[in-house]
Structures are given as structure tokens and as C-alpha cells.
Design a protein around this motif. Structure first.
Motif, PDB file in Angstrom:
ATOM      1  N   GLY A   1      35.019 -21.255  60.038  1.00 53.73           N
ATOM      2  CA  GLY A   1      34.407 -20.256  59.166  1.00 53.73           C
ATOM      3  C   GLY A   1      35.159 -18.936  59.194  1.00 53.73           C
ATOM      4  N   GLN A   2      34.557 -17.920  58.550  1.00 54.96           N
ATOM      5  CA  GLN A   2      35.190 -16.605  58.438  1.00 54.96           C
ATOM      6  C   GLN A   2      35.100 -15.801  59.729  1.00 54.96           C
ATOM      7  N   ASP A   3      33.947 -15.799  60.354  1.00 55.49           N
ATOM      8  CA  ASP A   3      33.748 -15.061  61.600  1.00 55.49           C
ATOM      9  C   ASP A   3      33.802 -16.054  62.750  1.00 55.49           C
ATOM     10  N   VAL A   4      34.780 -15.879  63.619  1.00 51.17           N
ATOM     11  CA  VAL A   4      35.038 -16.849  64.680  1.00 51.17           C
ATOM     12  C   VAL A   4      34.844 -16.181  66.036  1.00 51.17           C
ATOM     13  N   GLU A   5      34.014 -16.805  66.862  1.00 50.67           N
ATOM     14  CA  GLU A   5      33.773 -16.304  68.214  1.00 50.67           C
ATOM     15  C   GLU A   5      34.544 -17.170  69.209  1.00 50.67           C
ATOM     16  N   LEU A   6      35.403 -16.517  69.970  1.00 46.62           N
ATOM     17  CA  LEU A   6      36.203 -17.206  70.983  1.00 46.62           C
ATOM     18  C   LEU A   6      35.746 -16.783  72.365  1.00 46.62           C
ATOM     19  N   ARG A   7      35.637 -17.722  73.270  1.00 45.76           N
ATOM     20  CA  ARG A   7      35.477 -17.421  74.692  1.00 45.76           C
ATOM     21  C   ARG A   7      36.837 -17.720  75.305  1.00 45.76           C
ATOM     22  N   VAL A   8      37.416 -16.718  75.954  1.00 47.96           N
ATOM     23  CA  VAL A   8      38.813 -16.780  76.390  1.00 47.96           C
ATOM     24  C   VAL A   8      38.920 -16.480  77.872  1.00 47.96           C
ATOM     25  N   GLN A   9      39.731 -17.289  78.563  1.00 50.82           N
ATOM     26  CA  GLN A   9      40.090 -17.042  79.960  1.00 50.82           C
ATOM     27  C   GLN A   9      41.447 -16.359  79.945  1.00 50.82           C
ATOM     28  N   LYS A  10      41.477 -15.086  80.349  1.00 47.41           N
ATOM     29  CA  LYS A  10      42.740 -14.359  80.406  1.00 47.41           C
ATOM     30  C   LYS A  10      43.571 -14.944  81.534  1.00 47.41           C
TER      31      LYS A  10
END
Length: 146
Positions: free
Chosen positions: A89-98
Motif C-alpha cells: 500500500g501507500q503507507d508502509v510501516e516497517l519494524r527494523v533492527q538496526k
């Protein structure tokens, strides 16, 4: 997580708004093409200049993407991860491990004070040895001709 140690303080949530050119980054990894040894995760391979990720500034090459819109990416194929990104979709939520560079496979930037690897030293020793042998043969050849 499979084969890697993570600190929860390095986990961040990043919301990106898809641009006409996409989210602005490439991924690598998955169960079918591990990027980090013993880790089936999906990683950021490249941030595209002027893309949504570059403009946001928080996502970096080498970061591990743990989830997209709440869907955990661990133990999925690369193709499935790509499909999830394309249909997010247009708005994307990412959970990220730096991630720090030392956790990644392949070449990384040089660090001041780092020691050359054994293979580099071995190659240098081999070249010096070969040059010495060539010099000895050349000197013997010169002595025979005089």
C-alpha cells in the motif's frame, strides 16, 4: 531470532509513504538466499537516492527488516518478501533492527587500526617469495654469461 543476537533497543518502527518510484530501497536475504550466515532475515541492500527511504533518513543499508505492516519477515523466501513490499500500500510501516557493519557478510568499509586479514598477508608473502626466486634465478643467469 535465527542465529543472531539482537538488542531490543536497536529495533525501530519506520513509517514510509510510497512514492511513484516505490519505497526507495532494495532488499536481500530470505530462506533461499541468506545474506547473513545462519540468518534467514531480509536486509536492506541499497538505499536509492531521492527515494522515500533516503528522504526519511532512518533506514540504512545493512538494516534487518523484521516486519512490514505487522507481517514478520523471518523465514520467508526472498520472492515472498518482495511481493509483500509490492502490495503493502501507500503507507508502509516497517519494524527494523538496526545493524552494525560487523554483523554483515562480505566487504565492509575499512576501520582505522584494523589488522590486515591472514589471506592478505599470505598473498603478500607469496608475492615477496616469488620475487626473491625470480631475482635469484636472474642473478645466476647473469653470472653464467660473464
Amino acid at each position: 531470532m535465527n542465529g543472531s543476537l539482537h538488542s531490543s533497543s536497536n529495533v525501530v518502527d519506520i513509517n514510509l509513504k510510497r512514492r511513484p518510484t516505490g519505497l526507495g530501497f532494495n532488499i536481500i536475504g530470505g530462506v533461499d538466499q541468506q545474506y547473513v550466515m545462519n540468518d534467514n532475515g531480509i536486509y536492506v541492500a541499497k538505499i536509492k537516492e531521492d527515494g522515500a527511504a533516503a528522504l526519511d533518513g532512518r533506514l540504512a543499508e545493512g538494516d534487518k527488516i523484521l516486519a512490514i505492516n505487522g507481517v514478520v519477515l523471518e523465514n520467508h523466501t526472498h520472492k515472498l518478501a518482495v511481493d509483500l513490499f509490492r502490495t503493502a500500500g501507500q503507507d508502509v510501516e516497517l519494524r527494523v533492527q538496526k545493524m552494525s557493519p560487523r554483523h554483515m557478510n562480505g566487504p565492509t568499509d575499512s576501520h582505522p587500526g584494523s589488522e590486515p586479514s591472514f589471506s592478505s598477508l599470505g598473498m603478500l608473502a607469496g608475492l615477496v617469495g616469488a620475487a626473491a626466486i625470480v631475482a635469484v634465478i636472474y642473478m645466476r643467469h647473469l653470472r653464467k654469461n660473464f
